[in-house]
Design a protein around this motif. Structure first.
Motif, PDB file in Angstrom:
ATOM      1  N   ASP A  60      37.927  33.207  41.340  1.00 57.83           N
ATOM      2  CA  ASP A  60      39.226  33.781  41.001  1.00 57.83           C
ATOM      3  C   ASP A  60      39.124  35.286  40.815  1.00 57.83           C
ATOM      4  N   ARG A  61      37.999  35.741  40.285  1.00 58.43           N
ATOM      5  CA  ARG A  61      37.821  37.161  39.978  1.00 58.43           C
ATOM      6  C   ARG A  61      37.393  37.959  41.211  1.00 58.43           C
ATOM      7  N   TRP A  62      36.452  37.415  41.983  1.00 55.63           N
ATOM      8  CA  TRP A  62      35.906  38.137  43.125  1.00 55.63           C
ATOM      9  C   TRP A  62      36.538  37.750  44.460  1.00 55.63           C
ATOM     10  N   GLY A  63      37.179  36.606  44.512  1.00 54.48           N
ATOM     11  CA  GLY A  63      37.731  36.121  45.767  1.00 54.48           C
ATOM     12  C   GLY A  63      36.877  35.024  46.345  1.00 54.48           C
ATOM     13  N   VAL A 180      44.564  33.454  48.812  1.00 56.49           N
ATOM     14  CA  VAL A 180      45.031  34.060  47.563  1.00 56.49           C
ATOM     15  C   VAL A 180      44.204  35.304  47.281  1.00 56.49           C
ATOM     16  N   GLU A 181      44.863  36.403  46.921  1.00 59.08           N
ATOM     17  CA  GLU A 181      44.151  37.634  46.607  1.00 59.08           C
ATOM     18  C   GLU A 181      43.335  37.466  45.321  1.00 59.08           C
ATOM     19  N   PRO A 182      42.117  38.045  45.284  1.00 60.10           N
ATOM     20  CA  PRO A 182      41.327  37.973  44.047  1.00 60.10           C
ATOM     21  C   PRO A 182      41.964  38.787  42.933  1.00 60.10           C
ATOM     22  N   ASP A 183      41.657  38.437  41.718  1.00 61.41           N
ATOM     23  CA  ASP A 183      42.195  39.130  40.546  1.00 61.41           C
ATOM     24  C   ASP A 183      41.027  39.707  39.739  1.00 61.41           C
ATOM     25  N   PRO A 184      40.652  40.981  39.999  1.00 60.10           N
ATOM     26  CA  PRO A 184      39.501  41.586  39.307  1.00 60.10           C
ATOM     27  C   PRO A 184      39.679  41.674  37.795  1.00 60.10           C
ATOM     28  N   THR A 185      40.928  41.569  37.327  1.00 60.83           N
ATOM     29  CA  THR A 185      41.170  41.657  35.880  1.00 60.83           C
ATOM     30  C   THR A 185      40.988  40.313  35.178  1.00 60.83           C
ATOM     31  N   ARG A 186      40.770  39.258  35.955  1.00 60.30           N
ATOM     32  CA  ARG A 186      40.606  37.925  35.378  1.00 60.30           C
ATOM     33  C   ARG A 186      39.389  37.911  34.468  1.00 60.30           C
ATOM     34  N   ASP A 380      46.364  26.119  40.767  1.00 60.40           N
ATOM     35  CA  ASP A 380      45.878  27.138  39.841  1.00 60.40           C
ATOM     36  C   ASP A 380      44.663  26.681  39.043  1.00 60.40           C
TER      37      ASP A 380
END
Length: 452
Positions: A60-63, A180-186, A380
């Motif tokens: 989820d964080r890195w993709g 889905v785009e990764p979320d680096p703020t996760r 999710d």
């Protein structure tokens, strides 16, 4: 897009089982023992299990695709390091550590991407059928392919083969697009990752001490249990504070998923435990070489191929609960045959009927077990449940090698008794999987929906 994902699963399963036919060669070349080889195999499977949940969370964080490629890169480096290993220590670093870390990073994306890219249930079931089928084939065909390479060239060439497959997967995987785009703020729960990994490592390493150091075994098991209790308390505290934990407790509130996870754990425990016991017995006791040992496992590979190819047709006609039940019954029957035919002939082909049943049973229930778990949660939560699912499966693999292998190794002064006792213990553990399958709700659908 399914081809590189399936090939990635194949090579990781292959890595977990092909070492079984190299026991004599590795022992001689690296100046080690059967216990040393068992340690390397168990450590590889354990590193995968310990890091699979963190690996799933990092997607989820890195993709998902980035983790997939990074995992393949680390795995490939580990394979090349293993190919030139001068001793057991470097082999453990390359094979057990680097290949284990690489696998923990690349396998969760395989199942997450499959769930996201194949959105309708029939196509998703087919995709999971291909991937889990390749997992089973990799595990069952590993001894054959590894035996051919080891006898024809060298055990070192088997690691070069792994690196070549990884390069092919990287090339084929270039077309995969992360949906889905990764979320680096996760946020990432570092303490939770350390606690869960430490707990699992201590538990399995404790099992490996059985029969050699009782005090150390008890100490490691106690420490492992304390780490896991601490992990659960930590997760609850983070959830109460409104922070995202490594693994949500809510994942364990789905009864159907919990039972299916037990079946996943036991089916891989049986496969890897049986593979190690049969391989070690044939090589150490009967004196068979790598290729002779590997050829015997073609019967298990054939069984998995037949049942995997029939998986889609079976899923249309039978409920997934029924298929999982049938799989365990066939596998337990296979263990019975392996025991019954032990002394009927000196030929290794006496092991073929039992291994055929093992393969048929495993192939019958692999896809239903995975599909029930993955389909029980929304998109999710796919990162979390995929990591948990693979962790549970690989923990089963490491436990199978640790438990059955330890019983066999301890009993090598009377190898026939050690072999029979190891098989009896595996059959008893198979009954646990059978009971979990019986407890699955009859309302579990044929196409993948799991009722909580």
């Amino acid at each position: 897009m399914l081809v590189p994902l399936a090939l990635a699963q194949f090579i990781c399963s292959f890595a977990g089982s092909n070492m079984n036919v190299m026991i004599n060669d590795l022992s001689v070349d690296l100046n080690t023992t059967v216990q040393g080889v068992q340690l390397a195999i168990t450590a590889f499977l354990l590193v995968m299990a310990a890091l699979m949940i963190p690996g799933g969370k990092l997607t989820d964080r890195w993709g998902r695709k980035r983790c997939f490629v990074l995992g393949l890169t680390i795995y490939g480096l580990g394979a090349l390091m293993s190919a030139v290993a001068p001793g057991l220590g470097i082999l453990i670093l390359g094979y057990s550590i680097l290949e284990g870390v690489g696998t923990a990073l690349l396998i969760p994306p395989v199942y997450i991407l499959t769930t996201m890219l194949f959105t309708d249930l029939p196509s998703r079931a087919r995709a999971f059928g291909v991937i889990t089928g390749m997992a089973g084939i990799g595990g069952a065909a590993g001894p054959l392919i590894g035996g051919l390479i080891t006898t024809g060239i060298s055990w070192r060439a088997a690691f070069v083969f792994q690196a070549l497959i990884v390069a092919i997967v990287v090339a084929l995987g270039r077309r995969i697009v992360d949906p889905v785009e990764p979320d680096p703020t996760r946020p990432f729960d570092t303490l939770g990752a350390v606690l869960s990994a430490a707990g699992l490592v201590c538990l399995v390493m404790g099992i490996l001490q059985a029969g050699s150091n009782t005090v150390l075994m008890a100490g490691l098991l106690a420490i492992g249990a304390l780490f896991l209790v601490w992990f659960v308390l930590h997760v609850r505290a983070r959830e109460r504070a409104g922070k995202e934990p490594l693994l949500s407790i809510s994942l364990f509130r789905n009864r159907t998923s919990n039972l299916a996870l037990v079946t996943q754990n036991v089916q891989w425990l049986l496969l890897m435990g049986i593979a190690f016991v049969v391989s070690a017995f044939l090589q150490v006791v009967r004196g068979y070489n790598a290729i002779q040992t590997g050829v015997i496992f073609t019967s298990a590979t054939a069984g998995i191929l037949v049942s995997s190819l029939a998986a889609e047709r079976l899923a249309r006609k039978r409920a997934q609960r029924t298929l999982i039940l049938a799989g365990f019954l066939i596998m337990i029957a296979g263990i019975g045959v392996l025991i019954a035919l032990l002394n009927t002939s000196r030929s290794a082909w006496a092991f073929a009927p039992g291994l055929l049943l093992i393969g048929l049973g495993l192939g019958t229930m692999l896809t239903p077990s995975v599909n029930v778990v993955q389909s029980a949660f929304p998109e999710d939560q796919q990162g979390e449940i995929s990591g948990l699912s693979r962790c549970v499966s690989n923990l089963g693999s490491s436990l199978g090698t640790a438990i059955a292998g330890t019983i066999l190794v301890v009993g090598l002064h009377n190898p026939y008794q050690g072999y029979v006792l190891a098989m009896i213990v595996l059959a008893a553990l198979g009954l646990i999987g059978l009971m979990a399958a019986m407890a699955l709700p009859r309302a579990t659908t044929r196409k993948g929906h799991a009722v909580s």
